[in-house]
Scaffold this active site. Structure first.
Site, PDB file in Angstrom:
ATOM      1  N   ASP A 109       0.798  -1.203  -0.138  1.00 53.14           N
ATOM      2  CA  ASP A 109      -0.085  -0.038   0.112  1.00 53.14           C
ATOM      3  C   ASP A 109       0.848   1.344  -0.123  1.00 53.14           C
ATOM      4  O   ASP A 109       1.946   1.631   0.792  1.00 53.14           O
ATOM      5  CB  ASP A 109      -0.759  -0.175   1.113  1.00 53.14           C
ATOM      6  CG  ASP A 109      -2.266   0.275   0.984  1.00 53.14           C
ATOM      7  OD1 ASP A 109      -2.694   1.412   0.471  1.00 53.14           O
ATOM      8  OD2 ASP A 109      -3.221  -0.528   1.220  1.00 53.14           O
ATOM      9  N   ASP A 211      -3.239   4.394  -2.490  1.00 53.65           N
ATOM     10  CA  ASP A 211      -4.489   4.933  -1.588  1.00 53.65           C
ATOM     11  C   ASP A 211      -4.827   6.265  -2.048  1.00 53.65           C
ATOM     12  O   ASP A 211      -4.376   7.035  -2.815  1.00 53.65           O
ATOM     13  CB  ASP A 211      -3.830   5.220  -0.112  1.00 53.65           C
ATOM     14  CG  ASP A 211      -4.828   5.408   0.805  1.00 53.65           C
ATOM     15  OD1 ASP A 211      -5.758   4.688   0.959  1.00 53.65           O
ATOM     16  OD2 ASP A 211      -4.840   6.529   1.572  1.00 53.65           O
ATOM     17  N   GLU A 276      -6.793   3.007  -5.857  1.00 50.52           N
ATOM     18  CA  GLU A 276      -7.768   3.141  -5.181  1.00 50.52           C
ATOM     19  C   GLU A 276      -8.769   4.391  -5.679  1.00 50.52           C
ATOM     20  O   GLU A 276      -8.277   5.295  -5.370  1.00 50.52           O
ATOM     21  CB  GLU A 276      -7.835   3.278  -3.641  1.00 50.52           C
ATOM     22  CG  GLU A 276      -9.085   3.253  -2.845  1.00 50.52           C
ATOM     23  CD  GLU A 276      -9.258   3.809  -1.631  1.00 50.52           C
ATOM     24  OE1 GLU A 276      -9.954   3.520  -0.606  1.00 50.52           O
ATOM     25  OE2 GLU A 276      -8.184   4.787  -1.159  1.00 50.52           O
ATOM     26  N   HIS A 337     -11.151  -3.293   3.321  1.00 50.69           N
ATOM     27  CA  HIS A 337     -10.957  -3.032   4.685  1.00 50.69           C
ATOM     28  C   HIS A 337     -11.825  -1.834   4.960  1.00 50.69           C
ATOM     29  O   HIS A 337     -11.689  -1.439   6.170  1.00 50.69           O
ATOM     30  CB  HIS A 337      -9.578  -2.721   5.245  1.00 50.69           C
ATOM     31  CG  HIS A 337      -8.881  -1.860   4.516  1.00 50.69           C
ATOM     32  ND1 HIS A 337      -8.733  -1.814   3.028  1.00 50.69           N
ATOM     33  CD2 HIS A 337      -8.434  -0.567   5.030  1.00 50.69           C
ATOM     34  CE1 HIS A 337      -8.233  -0.538   2.683  1.00 50.69           C
ATOM     35  NE2 HIS A 337      -8.002   0.180   3.776  1.00 50.69           N
ATOM     36  N   ASP A 338     -12.681  -1.263   4.131  1.00 50.04           N
ATOM     37  CA  ASP A 338     -13.162   0.190   4.402  1.00 50.04           C
ATOM     38  C   ASP A 338     -14.669  -0.263   4.228  1.00 50.04           C
ATOM     39  O   ASP A 338     -15.535   0.647   4.494  1.00 50.04           O
ATOM     40  CB  ASP A 338     -12.792   1.126   3.070  1.00 50.04           C
ATOM     41  CG  ASP A 338     -11.480   1.603   3.479  1.00 50.04           C
ATOM     42  OD1 ASP A 338     -11.077   1.727   4.645  1.00 50.04           O
ATOM     43  OD2 ASP A 338     -10.769   2.140   2.425  1.00 50.04           O
TER      44      ASP A 338
HETATM   45  C1  GLC Z   1      -8.120   4.782   1.944  1.00 50.40           C
HETATM   46  C2  GLC Z   1      -8.096   3.809   2.861  1.00 50.40           C
HETATM   47  C3  GLC Z   1      -8.645   3.720   4.315  1.00 50.40           C
HETATM   48  C4  GLC Z   1      -8.213   4.934   4.841  1.00 50.40           C
HETATM   49  C5  GLC Z   1      -7.999   6.120   3.741  1.00 50.40           C
HETATM   50  C6  GLC Z   1      -7.273   7.274   4.269  1.00 50.40           C
HETATM   51  O1  GLC Z   1      -9.586   4.959   1.756  1.00 50.40           O
HETATM   52  O2  GLC Z   1      -8.391   2.514   2.094  1.00 50.40           O
HETATM   53  O3  GLC Z   1      -8.549   2.772   5.042  1.00 50.40           O
HETATM   54  O4  GLC Z   1      -8.841   5.326   5.941  1.00 50.40           O
HETATM   55  O5  GLC Z   1      -7.793   6.027   2.577  1.00 50.40           O
HETATM   56  O6  GLC Z   1      -5.926   7.122   4.029  1.00 50.40           O
END
Ligand code: GLC
Length: 543
Positions: A109, A211, A276, A337-338
């Site tokens: 990541d 991310d 992402e 995980h979100d």
């Molecule tokens: C992304 C991650 C998430 C995190 C956010 C801020 O969406 O997947 O878990 O809280 O970024 O970094």
């Protein structure tokens, strides 16, 4: 779904990130080896044989870097280190070697949009207005009477601007105030992050999941975001969804940054850049960039975000297939995980149908750890909630803890995850729902996943073959995957009621090779197909 011919050519060589299956590990929750109740890198090594047995090609690790853990590692204080909770750099090197020795890949990541407020860059930046790193972050004067620079909101609730007493300016944070956003318009920031990428790529890491890629550049004039067209009913106008984030995300200049990242990965053999990105399909596909200059795989979250409705999903598949650039490779994600786990979103009865969809569509599938044993969201009592999103908005039931609970390995104490108290609780049902038991049961979710994965790996028609939609209605989605040698019909019943596929112009004859009703495997199909509620099946068609 209209019957159109699939377009992807099958006669070109494909790379590992096109033919392979990605598995996301949330390292805190995979396997603890040092008895602190938190997963670690040695734990991942310990479980690599399982992943190989399952047929996984690539492991993506959520952040393992030093971090104050305000957002569980998505607040990084050193991009080139390993958090002691997870182990040491030697442990990491060992993991990388162990992954590679099994013919698998490892991706990390990368969190380039923001750092931790404890990162030395930010400590310098906030130390004075004339510090050389001041411009590395997004600082702005207050308006009249201390007014905020604009109306932007934080994804985690409340205003996105934090006042700094010492230097008398606001800084911008799209997420927590402990996660200040970097100023990606500054060339020094760009260079620093490209150096980070080189550091890991030189070590042999096979790529990055980047991310919040669509957040990386904000409007240069910091204009106010408009109120969302369909303002969701929210108790407060300080909830992120209240605005359409048209000026704080997805700015045209972001593609220049993605291009730079792609160029860095291009300097190495066969590395992958994944983004992402939560955007509608027509915007998502712009992240492929012109002429392969963008991300290899802008994550496609349609299966995560759409209601579980056959017609909406069939439409989204069509739209996505149609919107992909000619050289853009598709991908599909079912969990992360979100988001709530798939078995909690669509229900246990549909979870197998969802797995079959993920693993038979055209494009790289990403599996979230634990979904292969049908783990569900675990209810977490209020006084055990640790996710900042949940803590900040306690009334909205948006904590992400329930989908981040420890992997359920076996029926022993703490499901074999740890021999002390796990950082998040396990469900009461883990003694029934775990890897060890499901491995022995040919009818289990795990066995089902494994047979789908094996099929995908054995049959190039699924990995790289054409995709042709056949039919959809209020219950069913049906499509064909084929190459020169083989032709398969996939039929999925997204409802709980019996459904009937009665083709009008085509005849479909063949043998069922996988079904959620295992008793049907090996049976012949002669055109008309009956499906039970919640059934999905794959037919090898006669040519
Ligand atoms: C992304 C991650 C998430 C995190 C956010 C801020 O969406 O997947 O878990 O809280 O970024 O970094």
């Amino acid at each position: 779904m209209e019957s159109i011919t699939g377009t992807n050519p099958t006669d070109i060589d494909h790379l590992w990130w096109q033919t392979g299956i990605i598995y996301q590990i949330y390292p805190r929750s995979f396997q603890d080896t040092n008895g602190d109740g938190i997963g670690d890198l040695k734990g991942v090594v310990q479980r690599l044989d399982y992943l190989q047995w399952l047929g996984i090609d690539c492991v993506w690790l959520s952040p393992i870097y030093p971090s104050p853990m305000a957002d569980f590692g998505y607040d990084i204080s050193d991009y080139q280190g390993i958090h002691p909770l997870f182990g040491t750099m030697e442990d990491f090197d060992e993991l990388l070697e162990q992954v590679h020795s099994r013919g698998m890949k490892l991706i990390l990541d990368l969190v380039p949009n923001h750092t931790s407020d404890q990162h030395p860059w930010f400590l310098e930046s906030r130390s004075s207005r004339d510090n050389p790193k001041r411009d590395w972050y997004i600082w702005h004067d207050a308006g009249e009477n201390g007014a905020l620079p604009n109306n932007w909101l934080s994804v985690f609730g409340g205003h996105a601007w934090e006042w700094d007493e010492t230097t008398q300016q606001y800084y911008y944070h799209a997420f927590l105030k402990q996660q200040p956003d970097l100023n990606w318009r500054n060339p020094e920031v760009q260079q620093a992050m490209m150096d980070v990428m080189h550091f890991w790529l030189k070590k042999g890491v096979d790529g990055f999941r980047v991310d919040v890629m669509w957040h990386m550049i904000k409007d240069a004039r910091l204009r106010n975001n408009p109120v969302a067209a369909n303002t969701p009913f929210v108790a407060s106008d300080l909830i992120y969804e209240y605005h359409d984030p048209v000026y704080s995300t997805d700015q045209p200049e972001v593609h220049e940054i993605v291009r730079m990242m792609r160029q860095v990965t291009n300097e190495y053999d066969e590395r992958v850049l994944i983004g992402e990105i939560y955007l509608p399909i027509h915007k998502l596909v712009t992240y492929y960039g012109a002429d392969k200059s963008g991300a290899h795989l802008p994550f496609n979250f349609q299966l995560l975000t759409l209601p579980w409705d056959s017609q909406q999903i069939a439409r989204a598949i069509d739209e996505y297939e149609g919107a992909l650039p000619a050289d853009g490779w598709p991908n599909w994600v079912l969990g992360n995980h979100d988001q709530p786990r798939v078995a909690s979103r669509v229900g246990r009865s549909q979870a197998r149908v969802a797995a079959m969809l993920l693993l038979t569509l055209r494009g790289t599938p990403t599996i979230y750890y634990g979904d292969e044993i049908c783990m569900r969201d675990v209810p977490i009592p209020q006084d055990e909630v640790v996710d900042p999103q949940g803590l900040n908005m306690p009334d909205r039931n948006v904590s992400r803890d329930p989908s981040r609970t420890p992997m359920q390995w076996d029926p022993d104490t703490n499901a074999g995850f740890t021999d002390s108290k796990p950082w998040l609780r396990l469900p009461y049902s883990y003694q029934r729902q775990n890897v060890a038991l499901q491995k022995e049961d040919p009818d289990s979710m795990l066995s089902f996943y494994r047979s789908l994965i094996n099929l995908r790996k054995r049959q190039p028609a699924f990995q790289t073959g054409k995709f042709t939609p056949v039919y959809s209605d209020k219950q069913l989605i049906a499509f064909i995957r084929e190459n020169d040698e083989d032709r398969f019909l996939v039929v999925l019943n997204l409802s709980h009621r019996p459904a009937y596929l009665r083709p009008k112009n085509e005849t479909y004859k063949g043998e069922i090779i996988i079904s959620t009703e295992t008793e049907r495997i090996g049976l012949r199909v002669d055109n008309n197909l009956l499906l039970s509620g919640d059934e999905g099946l794959i037919v090898r068609l006669e040519r």
